[in-house]
Enzyme design. Structure first.
Site, short mmCIF file in Angstrom:
data_model
loop_
_atom_site.label_atom_id
_atom_site.label_comp_id
_atom_site.label_asym_id
_atom_site.label_seq_id
_atom_site.Cartn_x
_atom_site.Cartn_y
_atom_site.Cartn_z
N HIS A 289 -26.72 -23.41 6.87
CA HIS A 289 -25.60 -23.52 6.70
C HIS A 289 -25.41 -22.12 5.62
O HIS A 289 -24.35 -21.50 6.02
CB HIS A 289 -25.56 -24.35 5.84
CG HIS A 289 -23.92 -24.62 5.74
ND1 HIS A 289 -22.66 -24.15 6.05
CD2 HIS A 289 -23.24 -24.54 4.35
CE1 HIS A 289 -21.76 -24.32 5.39
NE2 HIS A 289 -21.63 -23.97 3.93
N SER B 283 -17.83 -21.90 5.38
CA SER B 283 -18.10 -23.34 4.63
C SER B 283 -16.43 -23.36 3.91
O SER B 283 -15.44 -23.38 4.50
CB SER B 283 -18.83 -23.29 3.47
OG SER B 283 -19.59 -24.75 2.88
N TRP B 284 -16.51 -23.63 1.99
CA TRP B 284 -14.89 -24.19 1.98
C TRP B 284 -13.73 -22.55 2.29
O TRP B 284 -12.65 -23.37 2.09
CB TRP B 284 -15.03 -24.69 0.77
CG TRP B 284 -13.95 -24.00 -0.33
CD1 TRP B 284 -13.14 -23.38 -0.84
CD2 TRP B 284 -12.76 -24.68 0.01
NE1 TRP B 284 -11.97 -23.40 -1.46
CE2 TRP B 284 -11.46 -24.44 -1.06
CE3 TRP B 284 -12.45 -25.83 1.16
CZ2 TRP B 284 -10.16 -24.68 -0.69
CZ3 TRP B 284 -10.89 -26.52 1.10
CH2 TRP B 284 -9.74 -26.07 -0.07
N GLY C 222 -17.55 -23.52 -1.47
CA GLY C 222 -17.55 -23.80 -2.74
C GLY C 222 -16.79 -25.40 -2.11
O GLY C 222 -17.08 -26.15 -1.77
N ASP D 173 -27.15 -26.49 10.88
CA ASP D 173 -26.12 -26.94 9.67
C ASP D 173 -25.61 -27.85 8.76
O ASP D 173 -26.01 -29.22 9.54
CB ASP D 173 -25.07 -26.63 9.57
CG ASP D 173 -24.14 -25.89 7.84
OD1 ASP D 173 -24.26 -27.10 7.51
OD2 ASP D 173 -23.13 -25.20 8.51
#
Length: 322
Positions: free
Chosen positions: A296, A110-111, A43, A268
């Site tokens: 991704h 990701s985050w 996120g 990605d």
């Protein structure tokens, strides 16, 4: 191995209070005598969901997941006050202390890869190793790639990008995309806000997989998740994720000794592959796995395969050290 591990349910779930008004949803799955692994979701604002447990062999791992501040089952939902990277790192260390864990594996995408790196840099002595996917280093160039017309994602998906900026098409030229969205997200115009939330989340969903599903209504089907994802992503990007420019690479020396597997889809479009490559070049104890025919998302077949294989390798490595 090409599939997830079998679906299992938590043996424990609870709410863990913090010192400044947030309560975190925390759950545990697998073998409480196994290797502790903390799953750190993306996120910011995505929440943990359910399938994350299936990246790990439940006989070998004590699987720990939590919803970060302001999302999922954590409360207060959508709260921005006291919601920053430093507080999230504090939360991770609080969970570790609460569960009586000395060392654990950090697993994030990701985050989640960003936050895992921030935790390891803050307290490297408590980390066994890291498994990171879709590397996001929270640099100015990473925000540009994802959000700006000049960035890589917009260049690859120009028609989707026009849909993304439609809710802010009348913004003044001196107002950034992030600030324009932030003004809408924090306004009292609920109709305009929900349209913007859908546009923000649809942009990410459309570009997150190499092979995207055709029914786009299903891409943003979870309204609860969409609200926290759009609001918190925008909040964090507006504030440069609350860390100095190039903070992670500038501090990589603190975790040089830790083993890490970096997994990044060749195509990605959310997080550019250069970030994973640059990180691997400066982290001598890391191994970069560039996954072909993948974007991704963690649930793309070859990404899932790589993540499950990495968790098995990490378990074998650690058990071999005992």
């Amino acid at each position: 191995m090409t599939q997830f591990f079998p679906s299992i349910q938590p043996f424990s779930s609870e709410m863990l209070g913090t010192s400044n008004g947030h309560s975190l949803y925390l759950e545990q799955t697998g073998n409480p005598k196994g290797i502790p692994v903390l799953y750190i979701h993306g996120g910011p604002g995505a929440g943990i969901g359910e399938d994350y447990r299936r990246f790990f062999d439940p006989d070998k791992y004590w699987i720990i997941g939590f919803d970060q501040r302001g999302c999922g089952k954590s409360t207060p939902f959508g709260e921005l006050e006291n919601n920053n990277s430093h507080a999230l790192v504090d939360d991770v260390l609080l969970i570790q202390q609460h569960l009586g864990i000395n060392k654990w594996v950090l697993f994030g995408g990701s985050w989640g890869s960003t936050l895992a790196l921030l935790v390891a840099i803050r307290q490297p002595e408590s980390v066994i190793g890291l498994i990171l996917r879709g590397i996001f280093l929270a640099r100015e160039q990473d925000y540009t790639w994802y959000l700006e017309a000049s960035g890589g994602a917009a260049q690859l998906f120009p028609e989707y990008y026009q849909d993304f900026i439609a809710p802010i098409k009348n913004k003044p030229k001196n107002v950034s995309i992030v600030d324009a969205y932030y003004q809408i997200f924090t306004s009292n115009n609920e109709v305009q806000k929900m349209a913007a939330i859908k546009a923000w989340c649809l942009w990410e969903a459309r570009i997150s997989r190499l092979h995207c599903q055709l029914d786009e209504e299903l891409l943003v089907a979870d309204v609860h998740r969409a609200i926290s994802l759009a609001l918190l992503e925008c909040h964090y990007i507006k504030h440069a994720c609350f860390i100095p420019e190039n903070h992670i690479l500038n501090n990589i020396g603190k975790i040089q000794h830790l083993p890490a597997t970096l997994i990044h889809g060749r195509y990605d479009s959310v997080c550019k592959i250069e970030a994973a490559y640059s990180l691997s070049r400066q982290w001598q104890n890391s191994r970069l796995n560039i996954v072909p025919e993948s974007g991704h998302s963690a649930v793309e077949k070859m990404i899932t395969q790589a993540l499950c294989a990495a968790s098995q390798s990490m378990a074998n490595f650690w058990l071999g050290q005992q």
